[in-house]
Design an enzyme around this catalytic site. Structure first.
Site, mmCIF file in Angstrom:
data_model
loop_
_atom_site.group_PDB
_atom_site.id
_atom_site.type_symbol
_atom_site.label_atom_id
_atom_site.label_comp_id
_atom_site.label_asym_id
_atom_site.label_seq_id
_atom_site.Cartn_x
_atom_site.Cartn_y
_atom_site.Cartn_z
ATOM 1 N N SER A 298 35.421 37.440 33.157
ATOM 2 C CA SER A 298 36.012 37.510 34.504
ATOM 3 C C SER A 298 35.040 37.473 35.663
ATOM 4 O O SER A 298 35.447 37.334 36.807
ATOM 5 C CB SER A 298 36.872 38.769 34.634
ATOM 6 N N SER B 196 39.125 36.737 36.067
ATOM 7 C CA SER B 196 39.968 37.397 37.037
ATOM 8 C C SER B 196 39.309 37.694 38.383
ATOM 9 O O SER B 196 40.004 37.879 39.370
ATOM 10 C CB SER B 196 40.468 38.720 36.445
ATOM 11 N N LYS C 44 35.899 43.484 44.561
ATOM 12 C CA LYS C 44 37.131 43.189 43.850
ATOM 13 C C LYS C 44 38.072 44.381 44.020
ATOM 14 O O LYS C 44 37.611 45.541 44.056
ATOM 15 C CB LYS C 44 36.788 42.985 42.369
#
Lengths: 485, 481
Positions: A177, A153, A78
């Site tokens: 997330s 996310s 990420k």
């Protein structure tokens, strides 16, 4: 099977036996990224050149007999993880060209073990969102159905696994997330107990809630990757000094005799019937495997979302103050004078959702409102934590849905932040309580979208939820289902 | 100022701690390095960086707390103070707010009318900000640059109660506090470089009133002299406002050392809302009783205790003990000399006299005095043995100060050996008496006071080397004989 479809443990076997080289694996993954990226857009930055260098180095290690489980494995991160020399944006314009001078602790650990970094994954801007629609770099699409969001996310982390653009990925989870996108994309995603994994070098959203965790193809990979990044870090004062168990070895211990709690507050009227059905089927599977079920209560569940949006935004308003245009990142070219420079830099650099949360958090901490909002939220957080601790006096783990519905359509909730916030209703309490949770594939909707179930463990009870997840995986075929892209 | 008003003063002192490394990272705290060379992801406020508390800072805070009679909190919490400024890399300062490490102490000061107790509200730990440097860049013009070497260096903020009632009391308190932190070895005490900084809260109330007036906070005061100036100016300013029937407004005022005045920096309305909240990156600090006890045992003897000991054990006067304990280094020097030459009053006189004079002339610290305690003791022994006179000893001292040589060597090289040969002295006396026949006659006719004059003349003729006792003895015999 194509090389890019393999799990960590499968690819590791082939590398160890020298059936394939790490460079071949990296090439296969990079080619796959190139092929599907136009449809998925899971990446912000693809590090093809670095990946091939990493892979060549890994092959040397392997040739010398120095083969770790992660040596030569193509991994994507990420874009919230600081990677030395590789642009790290947190999906924000304000860090659009930021190249970190250092690796965070997790990244350093993975590099040490010989990972091949294939790229940096898309996410909601500063990890604020549940759909990966708030990224400055555009929307990521759900590989199972590209009209749908991948969740967020860590949407890029889950989408890249589902679209086979990386063997494994890391995400972060502040209110769901990791687990929610894992559920929406049919992957395994684990949020460890707060303090289990170092946050050093991970861009902070809400410091008391953020945790790093794996998003993977199966439970074994999840255990492997968690074991690689977990552990005490002197650079993170909130990391906990407890030994890291051998998660992989514990996987096959089965669920016989385990007591699983079903929190009645999580089986509410608004729950999508298909999600409900998947969870009920999972309960039946566990019963057949010898687990026992008990209905329990987490009485303060209703307050979790409100509590979260006070604490997380309060911390975020302070954490994001450093993006001021003075030392690094975007600086407005038009501003005259200091105050205008701050105002324009931040107005231009941050997106809508980030601004909304900074304002909410600033308000909650303001003089005259602090007690009514921030302090009260902290008190409720303590109550929520006690709910869980009390439940765990009776049971070994909890089983719940991950999200109330399967993935929703792109654009469906962007104009209604409250609706968006409610998609994390079952994951947020776990962060507030500071404990661990895992999302495991448990069904597919008529629309063809994956549905996950959540197992919630005691603080530092990752071994138990991994073991229960593994037992379920062995008994079902959901994890073998693949997105047709 | 009109005598209608009583001034009320409270002080907030920032003490920069003498740790080798910063409070939340491993960077050096050394002063004067190349800008931004002492920085890392943590003190630069880079994304993802996290603070880790330096335990030495906690130890220093405990020392300060114990020395000022505070309670040491078993649990204290770091908080973020949020505001934007270019020298503040994270956009917040890590400080302590609701739960500081030390609470409820006091210091006793000497005030008009005896000893007075000044309350200490709290002591907390925090990080310093960086520094803005204004430069003229060729081709660009005036610009501001940020130097973050100082960012994240450790500070203690020591907050007093509003217990002081005159500028002199404020200064007495500050000097005492300054002396203590320097004694404790936690601060270098350098006011000009900003290691010891003071903000003063000043208000007036009608004499006899118990209700405090509205205060102004005075900032940027970096010498003891300026503190007095700033407070006095502020007293006048506020008195004028009150005399005219006006109201003092609560505000922050900046002291201008050139003009000797204060001017408004920001009013209450413009006051920052710092949005303090507990820093989630740091766990609450727990200080065990054992730790506090360890620190207590390691505390050096503080000036107060030293003074009492010097008075009681050495029989020195109040004045002497005060001067000798002014700094730990001076007291150490005195004690080291005393150990080698155990006559307290004589050593004290030399330390407060010649030693201090010579150092002051060059503005030199006692720690690098070329005349070490060992050399000083050797000198005093030469006097005692009659090898040199007290007068010559001062010449020898100056030479020692210049060269660092042993006193015996100097005496020998310079031919300063005391003349104790009565024949030689008699000869000099005879010459003097012959040359001053008129004065001899006057003495003999009853002007006894002239005796000193003859001694002086003899010493002069001997270039100070004649043994004064022998001179007295022989001279008396000759004049009266």
């Amino acid at each position: 099977m194509e090389l890019f479809e393999l799990t960590i443990h499968e690819l590791h076997e082939k590398l160890k036996r020298k059936e394939v080289s790490s460079v071949e694996a990296a090439r296969a993954v990079l080619a796959r990224i190139e092929a599907v990226e136009p449809q998925v857009h899971a990446f912000i930055t693809v590090t093809a050149k670095e990946a091939l260098q990493d892979a060549a180095a890994a092959d040397k290690r392997i040739a010398a007999g120095d083969v770790d489980l992660l040596t030569g494995i193509p991994i994507a991160l990420k874009d919230i993880f600081l990677t030395r020399g590789v642009r790290t944006t947190c999906a924000s314009r304000i860090l659009e060209n930021f190249i970190p001078p250092y690796d965070g602790t997790c990244v350093a650990k993975l590099r040490e073990r010989g990972m091949v970094l294939v790229g940096k994954l898309n996410q909601d801007e500063f990890a604020m969102g549940s759909s990966t629609e708030s990224s400055h770099f555009g929307v990521t699409r759900n590989p199972w159905h590209t009209d749908y969001i991948p969740g967020g996310s860590s949407g890029g982390s889950a989408a890249a696994i589902a679209a086979q653009q990386a063997t494994a990925t890391l995400g972060t989870d502040t209110g769901g997330s990791i687990r929610q996108p894992a559920s929406h994309c049919g992957c395994v995603g684990l949020k460890p107990t707060y303090g289990r994994v170092s946050r050093y070098g991970v861009i902070a959203y809400a410091s008391s809630l953020d945790q790093v965790g794996p998003v993977t193809r199966d439970v074994t990979d999840c255990a492997i990757l968690l074991e690689a990044v977990a552990g005490y870090d002197p650079k993170d004062s909130t990391s906990v000094n407890l030994p890291v168990p051998d998660y992989v070895r514990g996987l096959a211990n089965g669920v016989k005799g385990l007591k699983i709690g079903l929190p009645k507050e999580y089986f509410i009227a608004g729950l999508d019937p298909e999600v409900k059905k998947a969870v009920e089927a999972a309960i039946a599977t566990y019963r057949s495997l010898g687990a026992e079920f008990v209905e329990i209560s987490l009485p303060h569940t209703d307050y979790a979302v409100a509590t979260y949006y006070l604490i997380a935004t309060a911390e975020a308003s302070s954490n994001l103050a450093r993006y001021d245009g003075v030392r690094y990142g975007h600086r407005s070219a038009e501003a005259k004078g200091l105050v205008e420079m701050y105002a324009k830099t931040r107005a231009e650099g941050f997106g809508m959702e980030v601004k909304r949360r900074i304002m909410l958090g600033t308000y909650a901490l303001s003089s005259g409102y602090y007690d009514a909002y921030y302090i009260k939220a902290q008190k409720v957080r303590t109550l929520i934590m006690h709910d869980f601790l009390k439940a765990f006096e009776q049971v070994d783990l909890l089983l719940t849905p991950v999200a109330p519905t399967p993935a929703f359509k792109i654009g469906e909730k962007t104009s209604d932040p409250l609706q968006m916030y409610l998609s994390d209703i079952f994951t947020i309490p776990v962060n507030l309580a500071g404990t661990c949770g895992i999302s495991v594939p448990a069904g597919i909707s008529q629309q063809g979208l994956p549905i996950g179930m959540q197992l919630i463990g005691k603080p530092f009870g990752e071994e138990t939820i991994l073991r229960a997840a593994y037992a379920f995986e062995q008994a079902t075929e959901w994890h073998r289902q693949k997105a047709k892209i | 100022m009109s005598s209608k008003y009583q001034v009320v003063i409270g002080l907030e002192v920032h003490v920069q701690l003498l740790t080798d490394t910063k409070i939340f990272c491993g960077c050096s705290t050394k002063f004067g390095a190349v800008p931004n060379s002492q920085s890392c992801p943590v003190c630069l406020g880079l994304p993802g960086a996290l603070p880790v508390l330096n335990r030495k800072v906690v130890e220093f805070a405990i020392r300060a707390g114990l020395a000022t009679n505070c309670q040491i909190a078993q649990r204290s919490v770091f908080a973020r103070k949020n505001y934007f400024y270019p020298d503040l890399p994270k956009g917040y300062q890590i400080s302590q707010f609701e739960l500081p490490i030390c609470l409820g102490g006091h210091l006793d000061i000497e005030a008009e009318g005896g000893t007075k107790r000044i309350g200490i509200t709290r002591i907390h730990m925090e990080e310093d900000a960086g520094k803005l440097v204004h430069v003229d860049i060729p081709g660009v013009g005036d610009d501001s640059c940020v130097d973050l070497n100082r960012a994240c260096t450790p500070l203690l903020e020591i907050v007093s109660e509003p217990d002081m009632r005159s500028p002199d009391e404020a200064i007495a308190y500050l000097k005492k506090l300054h002396q203590i932190v320097v004694y404790l070895g936690i601060c270098d005490g350098n006011l000009e470089e900003g290691s010891f900084r003071c903000d003063a809260n000043v208000s007036l109330m009608p004499k006899g009133s118990a209700k405090l007036g509205t205060r102004a906070e005075l900032k940027n005061i970096n010498s003891f002299r300026f503190i007095k100036q700033a407070i006095e100016y502020e007293m006048e300013r506020q008195a004028e406002i009150l005399d005219e029937g006006g109201k003092v407004i609560q505000e922050t005022r900046l002291f201008d050392p050139n003009a000797g005045t204060t001017r408004s920096m920001r009013g209450k309305e413009e006051a920052h809302d710092y949005r303090y909240f507990p820093d989630p990156d740091l766990v609450p600090l727990v200080v065990s009783d054992d730790w506090v006890e360890d620190v207590r045992l390691s505390l050096p003897e503080l000036p107060e205790m030293k003074r009492q000991r010097f008075a009681k054990e050495l029989g020195l006067s109040d004045y002497d003990t005060e001067v000798l304990t002014a700094s730990r280094e001076l007291a150490d020097y005195f004690e080291a000399s005393l150990a080698l030459y155990p006559q307290a009053k004589i050593v004290a006189n030399w330390v407060m006299g010649e030693v201090t004079r010579a150092l002051n002339e060059e503005n030199r610290a006692i720690s690098d005095c070329p005349v070490t305690p060992k050399l000083l003791a050797a000198l005093l022994q030469l006097i005692e043995q009659g090898t040199i006179s007290g007068k010559i000893a001062k010449t020898v001292f100056d030479e020692m100060y210049k060269t660092g040589h042993e006193p015996a060597r100097i005496v020998e090289e310079k031919g300063l050996l005391q003349v104790s040969d009565s024949g030689a002295i008699e000869q000099i006396i005879d010459q003097v008496l012959a040359a001053e026949a008129g004065q001899v006659a006057a003495y003999r006719s009853g002007k006894d006071k002239l005796f000193g004059f003859f001694v002086g003349q003899v010493m002069k003729a001997s270039k100070g080397k004649a043994n004064p006792a022998l001179v007295n003895e022989i001279l008396l015999k000759k004049l009266n004989g």
